[in-house]
Design a protein around this motif. Sequence first.
Motif, PDB file in Angstrom:
ATOM      1  N   SER A 299       0.851  -1.196   0.000  1.00 39.08           N
ATOM      2  CA  SER A 299       0.000   0.000   0.000  1.00 39.08           C
ATOM      3  C   SER A 299       0.884   1.241   0.000  1.00 39.08           C
ATOM      4  O   SER A 299       2.121   1.148   0.035  1.00 39.08           O
ATOM      5  CB  SER A 299      -0.925  -0.004   1.219  1.00 39.08           C
ATOM      6  OG  SER A 299      -0.282   0.583   2.334  1.00 39.08           O
ATOM      7  N   GLY A 300       0.262   2.410  -0.006  1.00 42.56           N
ATOM      8  CA  GLY A 300       1.016   3.657  -0.056  1.00 42.56           C
ATOM      9  C   GLY A 300       1.996   3.831   1.095  1.00 42.56           C
ATOM     10  O   GLY A 300       3.090   4.369   0.919  1.00 42.56           O
ATOM     11  N   THR A 301       1.619   3.381   2.281  1.00 43.77           N
ATOM     12  CA  THR A 301       2.496   3.545   3.439  1.00 43.77           C
ATOM     13  C   THR A 301       3.830   2.827   3.237  1.00 43.77           C
ATOM     14  O   THR A 301       4.873   3.280   3.708  1.00 43.77           O
ATOM     15  CB  THR A 301       1.778   3.039   4.703  1.00 43.77           C
ATOM     16  OG1 THR A 301       0.541   3.747   4.825  1.00 43.77           O
ATOM     17  CG2 THR A 301       2.608   3.257   5.951  1.00 43.77           C
TER      18      THR A 301
ATOM     19  N   TYR B 292      -1.297  11.957   7.862  1.00 45.97           N
ATOM     20  CA  TYR B 292      -0.223  11.372   7.049  1.00 45.97           C
ATOM     21  C   TYR B 292       1.136  11.951   7.406  1.00 45.97           C
ATOM     22  O   TYR B 292       2.154  11.251   7.308  1.00 45.97           O
ATOM     23  CB  TYR B 292      -0.556  11.472   5.560  1.00 45.97           C
ATOM     24  CG  TYR B 292      -1.747  10.591   5.249  1.00 45.97           C
ATOM     25  CD1 TYR B 292      -1.587   9.207   5.168  1.00 45.97           C
ATOM     26  CD2 TYR B 292      -3.030  11.113   5.145  1.00 45.97           C
ATOM     27  CE1 TYR B 292      -2.672   8.380   4.958  1.00 45.97           C
ATOM     28  CE2 TYR B 292      -4.127  10.292   4.930  1.00 45.97           C
ATOM     29  CZ  TYR B 292      -3.940   8.921   4.840  1.00 45.97           C
ATOM     30  OH  TYR B 292      -5.020   8.099   4.647  1.00 45.97           O
TER      31      TYR B 292
ATOM     32  N   ARG C 290       2.000  10.061  10.485  1.00 47.47           N
ATOM     33  CA  ARG C 290       2.431   8.691  10.182  1.00 47.47           C
ATOM     34  C   ARG C 290       3.914   8.670   9.802  1.00 47.47           C
ATOM     35  O   ARG C 290       4.638   7.731  10.135  1.00 47.47           O
ATOM     36  CB  ARG C 290       1.573   8.093   9.062  1.00 47.47           C
ATOM     37  CG  ARG C 290       1.825   6.603   8.860  1.00 47.47           C
ATOM     38  CD  ARG C 290       0.899   5.985   7.828  1.00 47.47           C
ATOM     39  NE  ARG C 290      -0.493   6.032   8.241  1.00 47.47           N
ATOM     40  CZ  ARG C 290      -1.519   5.686   7.453  1.00 47.47           C
ATOM     41  NH1 ARG C 290      -1.299   5.254   6.219  1.00 47.47           N
ATOM     42  NH2 ARG C 290      -2.760   5.757   7.899  1.00 47.47           N
TER      43      ARG C 290
ATOM     44  N   VAL D 110       3.520  16.516   2.873  1.00 46.59           N
ATOM     45  CA  VAL D 110       2.355  15.873   2.263  1.00 46.59           C
ATOM     46  C   VAL D 110       1.708  16.879   1.308  1.00 46.59           C
ATOM     47  O   VAL D 110       1.422  18.009   1.708  1.00 46.59           O
ATOM     48  CB  VAL D 110       1.344  15.422   3.345  1.00 46.59           C
ATOM     49  CG1 VAL D 110       0.121  14.785   2.693  1.00 46.59           C
ATOM     50  CG2 VAL D 110       2.001  14.452   4.324  1.00 46.59           C
TER      51      VAL D 110
ATOM     52  N   CYS E 240      -1.360  16.824  -0.840  1.00 53.36           N
ATOM     53  CA  CYS E 240      -2.746  17.010  -0.396  1.00 53.36           C
ATOM     54  C   CYS E 240      -2.904  16.181   0.865  1.00 53.36           C
ATOM     55  O   CYS E 240      -2.764  14.961   0.818  1.00 53.36           O
ATOM     56  CB  CYS E 240      -3.732  16.545  -1.476  1.00 53.36           C
ATOM     57  SG  CYS E 240      -5.422  16.369  -0.865  1.00 53.36           S
TER      58      CYS E 240
ATOM     59  N   THR F  37      -4.784  14.206   2.991  1.00 56.87           N
ATOM     60  CA  THR F  37      -6.055  13.521   2.754  1.00 56.87           C
ATOM     61  C   THR F  37      -6.954  13.498   3.998  1.00 56.87           C
ATOM     62  O   THR F  37      -8.159  13.270   3.892  1.00 56.87           O
ATOM     63  CB  THR F  37      -5.745  12.085   2.278  1.00 56.87           C
ATOM     64  OG1 THR F  37      -4.609  12.140   1.401  1.00 56.87           O
ATOM     65  CG2 THR F  37      -6.902  11.487   1.521  1.00 56.87           C
TER      66      THR F  37
ATOM     67  N   ASP G 242       5.181  13.445  -0.305  1.00 58.74           N
ATOM     68  CA  ASP G 242       4.109  12.451  -0.315  1.00 58.74           C
ATOM     69  C   ASP G 242       2.951  13.054  -1.117  1.00 58.74           C
ATOM     70  O   ASP G 242       2.141  13.810  -0.586  1.00 58.74           O
ATOM     71  CB  ASP G 242       3.685  12.112   1.119  1.00 58.74           C
ATOM     72  CG  ASP G 242       2.429  11.232   1.158  1.00 58.74           C
ATOM     73  OD1 ASP G 242       1.865  10.928   0.081  1.00 58.74           O
ATOM     74  OD2 ASP G 242       2.004  10.863   2.269  1.00 58.74           O
TER      75      ASP G 242
ATOM     76  N   MET H 232       0.714  11.243  -2.554  1.00 57.54           N
ATOM     77  CA  MET H 232      -0.114  10.044  -2.723  1.00 57.54           C
ATOM     78  C   MET H 232      -1.487  10.359  -3.296  1.00 57.54           C
ATOM     79  O   MET H 232      -1.902   9.757  -4.281  1.00 57.54           O
ATOM     80  CB  MET H 232      -0.277   9.386  -1.352  1.00 57.54           C
ATOM     81  CG  MET H 232      -0.616   7.936  -1.380  1.00 57.54           C
ATOM     82  SD  MET H 232       0.766   6.884  -1.798  1.00 57.54           S
ATOM     83  CE  MET H 232       1.979   7.276  -0.572  1.00 57.54           C
ATOM     84  N   SER H 233      -2.206  11.290  -2.674  1.00 56.11           N
ATOM     85  CA  SER H 233      -3.593  11.528  -3.078  1.00 56.11           C
ATOM     86  C   SER H 233      -3.712  12.632  -4.118  1.00 56.11           C
ATOM     87  O   SER H 233      -4.812  13.071  -4.429  1.00 56.11           O
ATOM     88  CB  SER H 233      -4.439  11.874  -1.846  1.00 56.11           C
ATOM     89  OG  SER H 233      -3.953  13.058  -1.240  1.00 56.11           O
TER      90      SER H 233
ATOM     91  N   LYS I 172      -4.746   5.686  -6.428  1.00 54.34           N
ATOM     92  CA  LYS I 172      -5.294   7.028  -6.193  1.00 54.34           C
ATOM     93  C   LYS I 172      -5.559   7.689  -7.553  1.00 54.34           C
ATOM     94  O   LYS I 172      -6.285   7.123  -8.349  1.00 54.34           O
ATOM     95  CB  LYS I 172      -4.408   7.780  -5.230  1.00 54.34           C
ATOM     96  CG  LYS I 172      -4.367   6.996  -3.885  1.00 54.34           C
ATOM     97  CD  LYS I 172      -4.412   7.801  -2.639  1.00 54.34           C
ATOM     98  CE  LYS I 172      -4.539   6.868  -1.442  1.00 54.34           C
ATOM     99  NZ  LYS I 172      -4.328   7.534  -0.175  1.00 54.34           N
TER     100      LYS I 172
HETATM  101  C1  PLP Z   1      -3.512   7.130   0.854  1.00 52.16           C
HETATM  102  C2  PLP Z   1      -2.392   7.918   1.404  1.00 52.16           C
HETATM  103  C3  PLP Z   1      -1.222   7.305   1.906  1.00 52.16           C
HETATM  104  C4  PLP Z   1      -1.036   5.811   1.967  1.00 52.16           C
HETATM  105  O1  PLP Z   1      -2.035   5.142   2.618  1.00 52.16           O
HETATM  106  P1  PLP Z   1      -2.208   3.554   2.465  1.00 52.16           P
HETATM  107  O2  PLP Z   1      -3.442   3.289   3.253  1.00 52.16           O
HETATM  108  O3  PLP Z   1      -1.010   2.912   3.033  1.00 52.16           O
HETATM  109  O4  PLP Z   1      -2.350   3.280   1.004  1.00 52.16           O
HETATM  110  C5  PLP Z   1      -0.187   8.122   2.313  1.00 52.16           C
HETATM  111  N1  PLP Z   1      -0.283   9.456   2.275  1.00 52.16           N
HETATM  112  C6  PLP Z   1      -1.387  10.085   1.818  1.00 52.16           C
HETATM  113  C7  PLP Z   1      -1.423  11.576   1.772  1.00 52.16           C
HETATM  114  C8  PLP Z   1      -2.483   9.340   1.372  1.00 52.16           C
HETATM  115  O5  PLP Z   1      -3.581   9.955   0.910  1.00 52.16           O
END
Ligand code: PLP
Length: 382
Positions: free
Chosen positions: A66-68, A101, A104, A148, A150, A152, A177, A179-180, A203
């Motif tokens: 996953s993204g993490t 995020y 995290r 980060v 956006c 999320t 990051d 990701m989104s 995403k």
């Molecule tokens: C979705 C997301 C992640 C990763 O999340 P996973 O649940 O591990 O896929 C990381 N950073 C942002 C900003 C996200 O939107």
Amino acid sequence: MTTPDKPPLLLTPGPLTTAEATRRAMLRDWGSRDRDFIALNARVRDGLLAVANGAPTHTTVPLQGSGTFIVEAALCTLVPHRGATGDKADAKLLILSNGAYGQRMARICEVAERSFAVIEAPEDTPIDPAAVQAALEAEPAISHVALVHCETTTGLLNPVSEIAAVVADAGRELILDSMSAFGALPVDVQAGRIGCVVASSNKCIEGPPGFGYAIVREDLLAAARGNAHSLSLDLEHQWRAMGGNGQWRFTPPTHVIAAFDAALAAHAAEGGQAGRHARYAENCETLVTAMREAGFATYLPDDLQAPIIVTFHAPADPAWDFAALYDRLLARGYAIYPGKLTRAETFRIGCIGQVTADDMTGVATAIAEELAAMGVKRFGRG
Ligand SMILES: *Cc1c(COP(=O)(O)O)cnc(C)c1O
């Protein structure tokens, strides 16, 4: 209506509703060492590099999970362990956090024993580039900065270009990051002098979940050899191995990559990042307008809102019940998302994936009707 062959629209931050052609691309099996699969893999890596304007300095390194997983891999490959010696002894990551995020990333650094500092802003406040500049001037030990794009948690857009300029001017490396946002909001690693961008398959490129990718400057990767404390999360090793034979080190999610290849083709056909942004922006505007007309208040002011996911205040009415609303909407074909804020009670609706402005009007209408049926009279904030 949701039925077994008509699943709900996923109005979430991912996994998202995907195109039928994307799902169909998963109907065949691939040998991970086949020439055709290796070519497909190269096409995906090049396609992502083009979206980020990464050639010729950067490379795309994909990673299972996953993204993490890709966030953790990027941080732990690029930032040496806090016990490192020699010219790597002084590495330290500055994490810019205004939501879950960012927090995290701090947790990843605690677990992986990377030195870090945090600039924490409230969830409704963008990171201030001047505060970043001051922190970089005050602390020469900071080698990398993580932001980060956006957030999320809320849907807030951070000022990426301004912060990227501050970081590059101070001679530090930015790990973004996105990701989104990647694929829908502009990311230009050349213009922004951004060392590393990470995102995931499920995403804004609208693929299925299963892998993440980092778009990294090659000299950064080369210098990161031996940094990772983890074999499977070592992006430098993944890159080096892939450079040798075009293959993933360990079993790749073949079907997901094939589907992602189809999703990237659809992204290009829609006009790339600009085309995708236009559709999502229309979705977001339609959603916000319809929800405000029904009486709802957004958590963020419009100038901080990214067209990705919108946070709404929960109605200040004793009959409000998110779980009940969620079930009613699911029965009507819409999956919405709970809030994730530490202070305000909220819920979220995503604007991304294979959804249109009509779907946004549809979900806003359904919410107003279902809440009325539940006896919620006041839709505004508490
Ligand atoms: C979705 C997301 C992640 C990763 O999340 P996973 O649940 O591990 O896929 C990381 N950073 C942002 C900003 C996200 O939107």
